[in-house]
Each structure stands twice: as structure tokens, then as C-alpha cells.
Motif scaffolding. Structure first.
Motif, PDB file in Angstrom:
ATOM      1  N   LEU A   4       0.856  -1.301   0.244  1.00  0.00           N
ATOM      2  CA  LEU A   4       0.128   0.079  -0.040  1.00  0.00           C
ATOM      3  C   LEU A   4       1.087   1.164  -0.171  1.00  0.00           C
ATOM      4  O   LEU A   4       0.641   2.172  -0.723  1.00  0.00           O
ATOM      5  CB  LEU A   4      -0.966  -0.108   1.229  1.00  0.00           C
ATOM      6  CG  LEU A   4      -1.971   1.105   1.387  1.00  0.00           C
ATOM      7  CD1 LEU A   4      -2.734   1.152   0.134  1.00  0.00           C
ATOM      8  CD2 LEU A   4      -2.736   1.063   2.604  1.00  0.00           C
ATOM      9  N   LEU A   5       1.931   1.150   0.707  1.00  0.00           N
ATOM     10  CA  LEU A   5       2.898   2.349   0.748  1.00  0.00           C
ATOM     11  C   LEU A   5       3.413   2.576  -0.655  1.00  0.00           C
ATOM     12  O   LEU A   5       3.562   3.677  -0.945  1.00  0.00           O
ATOM     13  CB  LEU A   5       3.860   2.019   1.847  1.00  0.00           C
ATOM     14  CG  LEU A   5       4.865   3.064   2.120  1.00  0.00           C
ATOM     15  CD1 LEU A   5       4.052   4.505   2.459  1.00  0.00           C
ATOM     16  CD2 LEU A   5       6.082   2.931   2.916  1.00  0.00           C
ATOM     17  N   TYR A   6       4.114   1.534  -1.169  1.00  0.00           N
ATOM     18  CA  TYR A   6       4.746   1.569  -2.602  1.00  0.00           C
ATOM     19  C   TYR A   6       3.420   1.963  -3.426  1.00  0.00           C
ATOM     20  O   TYR A   6       3.930   2.748  -4.384  1.00  0.00           O
ATOM     21  CB  TYR A   6       5.265   0.334  -2.965  1.00  0.00           C
ATOM     22  CG  TYR A   6       6.389  -0.453  -2.153  1.00  0.00           C
ATOM     23  CD1 TYR A   6       7.551   0.505  -1.509  1.00  0.00           C
ATOM     24  CD2 TYR A   6       6.748  -1.586  -1.876  1.00  0.00           C
ATOM     25  CE1 TYR A   6       8.529   0.326  -0.930  1.00  0.00           C
ATOM     26  CE2 TYR A   6       7.710  -2.110  -1.281  1.00  0.00           C
ATOM     27  CZ  TYR A   6       8.493  -1.308  -0.595  1.00  0.00           C
ATOM     28  OH  TYR A   6       9.583  -1.633  -0.035  1.00  0.00           O
ATOM     29  N   LEU A   7       2.275   1.705  -3.579  1.00  0.00           N
ATOM     30  CA  LEU A   7       1.328   2.067  -4.458  1.00  0.00           C
ATOM     31  C   LEU A   7       1.051   3.576  -4.204  1.00  0.00           C
ATOM     32  O   LEU A   7       1.010   4.245  -5.414  1.00  0.00           O
ATOM     33  CB  LEU A   7      -0.159   1.184  -4.193  1.00  0.00           C
ATOM     34  CG  LEU A   7      -1.130   1.514  -5.099  1.00  0.00           C
ATOM     35  CD1 LEU A   7      -0.825   1.209  -6.592  1.00  0.00           C
ATOM     36  CD2 LEU A   7      -2.418   1.034  -4.676  1.00  0.00           C
ATOM     37  N   CYS A   8       0.958   3.923  -2.883  1.00  0.00           N
ATOM     38  CA  CYS A   8       0.706   5.556  -2.794  1.00  0.00           C
ATOM     39  C   CYS A   8       1.940   6.162  -3.193  1.00  0.00           C
ATOM     40  O   CYS A   8       1.732   7.236  -3.735  1.00  0.00           O
ATOM     41  CB  CYS A   8       0.505   5.604  -1.253  1.00  0.00           C
ATOM     42  SG  CYS A   8      -1.144   5.106  -0.820  1.00  0.00           S
ATOM     43  N   THR A   9       3.131   5.787  -3.010  1.00  0.00           N
ATOM     44  CA  THR A   9       4.285   6.534  -3.378  1.00  0.00           C
ATOM     45  C   THR A   9       4.285   6.490  -4.911  1.00  0.00           C
ATOM     46  O   THR A   9       4.574   7.676  -5.599  1.00  0.00           O
ATOM     47  CB  THR A   9       5.504   5.769  -2.677  1.00  0.00           C
ATOM     48  OG1 THR A   9       5.403   5.695  -1.391  1.00  0.00           O
ATOM     49  CG2 THR A   9       6.810   6.578  -3.389  1.00  0.00           C
ATOM     50  N   ALA A  10       3.898   5.457  -5.583  1.00  0.00           N
ATOM     51  CA  ALA A  10       3.940   5.232  -7.018  1.00  0.00           C
ATOM     52  C   ALA A  10       2.881   6.463  -7.570  1.00  0.00           C
ATOM     53  O   ALA A  10       3.279   6.888  -8.685  1.00  0.00           O
ATOM     54  CB  ALA A  10       3.805   3.989  -7.619  1.00  0.00           C
ATOM     55  N   LEU A  11       1.974   6.246  -7.060  1.00  0.00           N
ATOM     56  CA  LEU A  11       0.695   7.352  -7.413  1.00  0.00           C
ATOM     57  C   LEU A  11       0.918   8.616  -7.153  1.00  0.00           C
ATOM     58  O   LEU A  11       0.733   9.459  -8.066  1.00  0.00           O
ATOM     59  CB  LEU A  11      -0.491   6.880  -6.838  1.00  0.00           C
ATOM     60  CG  LEU A  11      -1.449   5.545  -7.173  1.00  0.00           C
ATOM     61  CD1 LEU A  11      -2.712   5.227  -6.299  1.00  0.00           C
ATOM     62  CD2 LEU A  11      -1.861   5.671  -8.533  1.00  0.00           C
ATOM     63  N   ALA A  12       1.747   9.049  -6.052  1.00  0.00           N
ATOM     64  CA  ALA A  12       2.135  10.329  -5.864  1.00  0.00           C
ATOM     65  C   ALA A  12       3.128  11.006  -6.956  1.00  0.00           C
ATOM     66  O   ALA A  12       3.125  12.024  -7.535  1.00  0.00           O
ATOM     67  CB  ALA A  12       2.908  10.365  -4.374  1.00  0.00           C
ATOM     68  N   VAL A  13       4.190   9.888  -7.208  1.00  0.00           N
ATOM     69  CA  VAL A  13       5.135  10.299  -8.246  1.00  0.00           C
ATOM     70  C   VAL A  13       4.578  10.366  -9.537  1.00  0.00           C
ATOM     71  O   VAL A  13       4.834  11.228 -10.393  1.00  0.00           O
ATOM     72  CB  VAL A  13       6.359   9.145  -8.236  1.00  0.00           C
ATOM     73  CG1 VAL A  13       7.231   9.338  -9.572  1.00  0.00           C
ATOM     74  CG2 VAL A  13       7.154   8.979  -6.956  1.00  0.00           C
ATOM     75  N   ILE A  14       3.568   9.501  -9.990  1.00  0.00           N
ATOM     76  CA  ILE A  14       2.696   9.556 -11.233  1.00  0.00           C
ATOM     77  C   ILE A  14       2.133  10.992 -11.009  1.00  0.00           C
ATOM     78  O   ILE A  14       2.011  11.874 -12.336  1.00  0.00           O
ATOM     79  CB  ILE A  14       2.109   8.622 -11.485  1.00  0.00           C
ATOM     80  CG1 ILE A  14       2.934   7.102 -11.761  1.00  0.00           C
ATOM     81  CG2 ILE A  14       0.897   8.773 -12.756  1.00  0.00           C
ATOM     82  CD1 ILE A  14       1.944   6.264 -11.852  1.00  0.00           C
ATOM     83  N   ALA A  15       1.538  11.373 -10.274  1.00  0.00           N
ATOM     84  CA  ALA A  15       0.790  12.799 -10.227  1.00  0.00           C
ATOM     85  C   ALA A  15       1.599  14.095 -10.242  1.00  0.00           C
ATOM     86  O   ALA A  15       1.222  14.911 -10.938  1.00  0.00           O
ATOM     87  CB  ALA A  15      -0.145  12.654  -8.910  1.00  0.00           C
TER      88      ALA A  15
END
Length: 124
Positions: A4-15
Motif C-alpha cells: 500500500l505504501l509503495y502504491l501510494c508512493t508510485a501514484l504520488a510520483v505519477i501525479a
């Protein structure tokens, strides 16, 4: 939990990447508009300087004198002398406007009290 932490970080980087791309595109567009405006201003300044040069060329005293000589009979131009000017006493000034005085006054205090009383009654 880590996924979940990796997913949120990846989404933040994409955003953030999408935001940075959008801001970069808007900045490039604004810079292109600025360059276009600067080119237009330069062209208008050049056109203005050409028009000023043309105006100076057309208003040369020798050219104007030649035009006056050519068109003298048609225009009936004469040199200006002191006889063409008048005296200050010959100037017709407008007559001063008579001011009227107001002698009758109107008492408004009663009406103001009535208006304030009606507005108080209208308020809940």
C-alpha cells in the motif's frame, strides 16, 4: 502494508510527473506567446519609425514651399503679417451668467423620522 505504501508512493510520483509536465507545457506556451508579442512590438516600432521618417520627409520646408507656389492661385494663401492679428480688446467674451440665490428652504426632518420609523417596523 508495504505494498500500500509503495502504491501510494508510485501514484504520488505519477501525479507529480503529470503536474510537472502540465506546468512545463503551460510555461512553454506562455514563453511562445511572449516571443510573439515581442516580435509584434518590434514590427510596430519599426513601422512607427518608418512613418515618422515619411512624415519628416513630407514636411520638409522646401517641399511645402514648392507646393504653396504651385497651388498659390487655387489656395489663395498669403504670408502671415502683424495685420492678421487683433487686439485683446477685440475678443468677444461670453456674458457672465447671473446666479440665482435660493431663499426658500424645505424642512425634511419630519420626513426623515417617518422613513426611519417605517424601516424599523419593516425589519423583523
Amino acid at each position: 502494508m508495504r505494498s500500500l505504501l509503495y502504491l501510494c508512493t508510485a501514484l504520488a510520483v505519477i501525479a507529480l510527473a503529470a503536474w510537472a509536465y502540465r506546468e512545463n507545457h503551460l510555461t512553454q506556451q506562455a514563453m511562445n506567446e511572449r516571443r510573439a508579442l515581442e516580435r509584434e512590438i518590434a514590427a510596430l516600432n519599426e513601422s512607427l519609425s518608418v512613418q515618422r521618417a515619411e512624415w519628416a520627409y513630407l514636411n520638409r520646408p522646401d517641399r511645402l514651399r514648392e507646393l504653396v507656389d504651385i497651388n498659390f492661385s487655387r489656395l489663395r494663401l498669403v504670408p502671415i503679417t502683424s495685420m492678421h492679428f487683433g487686439e485683446i480688446g477685440q475678443v468677444a467674451y461670453p456674458m457672465p451668467v447671473a446666479r440665482t440665490q435660493v431663499f426658500d428652504t424645505i424642512e425634511l426632518s419630519g420626513e426623515i423620522e417617518q422613513l426611519s420609523a417605517t424601516t424599523e417596523e419593516a425589519q423583523p
